[in-house]
Write a protein that holds these residues in place. Structure first.
Motif, mmCIF file in Angstrom:
data_model
loop_
_atom_site.group_PDB
_atom_site.id
_atom_site.type_symbol
_atom_site.label_atom_id
_atom_site.label_comp_id
_atom_site.label_asym_id
_atom_site.label_seq_id
_atom_site.Cartn_x
_atom_site.Cartn_y
_atom_site.Cartn_z
ATOM 1 N N THR A 190 -15.224 -31.449 -77.718
ATOM 2 C CA THR A 190 -15.527 -31.335 -76.294
ATOM 3 C C THR A 190 -16.020 -29.920 -75.985
ATOM 4 O O THR A 190 -16.113 -29.071 -76.871
ATOM 5 N N SER A 191 -16.316 -29.692 -74.703
ATOM 6 C CA SER A 191 -16.786 -28.375 -74.233
ATOM 7 C C SER A 191 -17.934 -27.855 -75.102
ATOM 8 O O SER A 191 -17.968 -26.691 -75.495
ATOM 9 N N VAL A 192 -18.880 -28.745 -75.400
ATOM 10 C CA VAL A 192 -19.985 -28.379 -76.286
ATOM 11 C C VAL A 192 -20.942 -27.418 -75.571
ATOM 12 O O VAL A 192 -21.381 -27.680 -74.451
ATOM 13 N N GLN A 193 -21.224 -26.301 -76.229
ATOM 14 C CA GLN A 193 -22.140 -25.291 -75.696
ATOM 15 C C GLN A 193 -23.398 -25.225 -76.558
ATOM 16 O O GLN A 193 -23.318 -25.365 -77.784
ATOM 17 N N ILE A 194 -24.536 -24.980 -75.925
ATOM 18 C CA ILE A 194 -25.808 -24.811 -76.629
ATOM 19 C C ILE A 194 -26.390 -23.454 -76.245
ATOM 20 O O ILE A 194 -26.494 -23.129 -75.067
ATOM 21 N N GLU A 195 -26.765 -22.678 -77.252
ATOM 22 C CA GLU A 195 -27.333 -21.348 -77.009
ATOM 23 C C GLU A 195 -28.634 -21.236 -77.803
ATOM 24 O O GLU A 195 -28.607 -21.191 -79.029
ATOM 25 N N PRO A 196 -29.804 -21.198 -77.149
ATOM 26 C CA PRO A 196 -31.081 -21.145 -77.874
ATOM 27 C C PRO A 196 -31.354 -19.770 -78.479
ATOM 28 O O PRO A 196 -31.008 -18.744 -77.884
ATOM 29 N N HIS A 197 -31.976 -19.787 -79.657
ATOM 30 C CA HIS A 197 -32.361 -18.544 -80.346
ATOM 31 C C HIS A 197 -33.706 -18.745 -81.042
ATOM 32 O O HIS A 197 -33.864 -18.429 -82.226
ATOM 33 N N ASP A 198 -34.690 -19.248 -80.298
ATOM 34 C CA ASP A 198 -35.997 -19.536 -80.887
ATOM 35 C C ASP A 198 -36.658 -18.288 -81.467
ATOM 36 O O ASP A 198 -37.400 -18.363 -82.456
ATOM 37 N N GLU A 199 -36.399 -17.120 -80.871
ATOM 38 C CA GLU A 199 -37.055 -15.895 -81.331
ATOM 39 C C GLU A 199 -36.642 -15.555 -82.762
ATOM 40 O O GLU A 199 -37.424 -14.962 -83.526
#
Length: 260
Positions: A190-199
Motif C-alpha cells: 500500500t501507500s505506493v509512491q512514484i517518483e520520476p527520474h527521466d533525466e
C-alpha cells in the motif's frame, strides 16, 4: 525459456563489455539514485535489506556504508555473487553485506524476514513480474517497504527496442509506470509512491553512446578483447533508445510500496 533468458541476462551483466559501457553501477542515476531509494525506504542501522538482482554488489555495499544497514544481495549469476562478496571484503563491510545466488521469482528467504527490498533496473527483465512482486511482499515484515527503480514506457516501443539484446539491456519489456505500481499493489503493498527520474536515463544513454564509440575503436586497435560483440547492433540499439528518451517514450522512475 524463462531460465534461458535469466541466464542470458546474468551472462551479459557479468561481461567485460557491460562493465566497459556501464561501469560499476548498472542503472541510470548510479549511486545518487541508490541513496534516494534508501532514503525513501527509511533505511537505518537496524534494518535488514534484501537487494534483488544485486549484480556485482555496488549498491549493496553503498547502502551498508551509507545507512549502516545489513544487506543480503541475491543474483542469478554465480560470477557476480563471487565478485560481489570479494568486493564487500575489500570495502570493509563484510560484517554487514553478504551475497548468494538466487532467483527473484523464488526467493529463498523465510516469510516476514526483512525490513526492506530493493531492486534496481532489473524488475522489467523478470519474465514473471507478478511472482517477483509477490515474493517482495512475502519476505517483508509488517510495515516493511519495497522499492524499485526501473525503465518505464509511455507507448509501444519501436522494433529496434524489442529484440533479445534490448530485453537483456533492460529495455524491451519496460512497462508503463502505473503497471509497476499495480504489481506492488496486487502483491498487497500500500501507500505506493512514484517518483520520476527521466533525466537519469537520458544522461546514461548519452554516456553509453560515447563509450560505444570508444570501445569499438579500442577493439579495432586490439587494446581490449571484445570478440563477438556486434557493435553495429549495439549502436543501433543505443540510437533507438536515445530517440525514445527524447520522445519521452522511455523514462525512468522509482516506485515504492509498504506492507501493512
Amino acid at each position: 525459456m524463462n531460465e534461458d533468458l535469466k541466464s542470458c541476462c546474468a551472462t551479459l551483466y557479468e561481461s567485460d563489455f557491460a562493465r566497459l559501457l556501464l561501469g560499476d553501477s548498472f542503472h541510470p542515476g548510479g549511486l545518487r539514485l541508490t541513496q534516494r531509494l534508501g532514503e525513501l525506504l527509511q533505511l537505518g542501522p537496524r534494518a535488514r535489506v534484501l537487494d534483488v538482482a544485486s549484480g556485482k554488489g555496488e549498491s549493496a555495499i553503498f547502502l551498508a556504508q551509507r545507512f549502516r544497514c545489513e544487506v543480503v544481495g541475491i543474483d542469478f549469476g554465480a560470477a557476480n555473487v563471487k565478485e560481489a562478496g570479494d568486493r564487500a571484503v575489500a570495502a570493509g563491510v563484510a560484517e554487514l553485506v553478504s551475497f548468494r545466488q538466487g532467483d527473484a521469482e523464488k526467493v529463498d528467504f523465510p516469510d516476514a524476514s526483512v525490513d526492506a527490498v530493493i531492486c534496481e533496473c532489473a524488475f522489467c527483465t523478470f519474465p514473471d513480474k507478478r511472482a517477483a512482486a509477490s515474493e517482495f511482499a512475502r519476505v517483508l515484515r509488517p510495515c516493511g517497504m519495497a522499492g524499485m527503480s526501473d525503465l518505464t514506457r509511455s507507448a509501444t516501443l519501436p522494433p529496434e527496442l524489442t529484440g533479445l539484446l534490448a530485453w537483456i539491456s533492460c529495455i524491451a519489456d519496460a512497462r508503463p509506470v502505473e503497471e509497476y505500481a499495480a504489481y506492488l499493489r496486487d502483491a498487497g503493498l500500500t501507500s505506493v509512491q512514484i517518483e520520476p527520474h527521466d533525466e537519469a536515463l537520458a544522461e546514461m544513454v548519452r554516456d553509453i553512446q560515447g563509450k560505444l564509440l570508444s570501445a569499438e575503436l579500442m577493439s579495432k586497435l586490439k587494446k581490449v578483447d571484445l570478440e563477438g560483440v556486434d557493435f553495429a547492433q549495439a549502436k543501433t540499439l543505443a540510437r533507438a533508445a536515445a530517440d525514445a528518451v527524447r520522445a519521452k517514450t522511455l523514462g525512468y522512475a522509482i516506485i515504492v510500496g509498504q506492507r501493512t
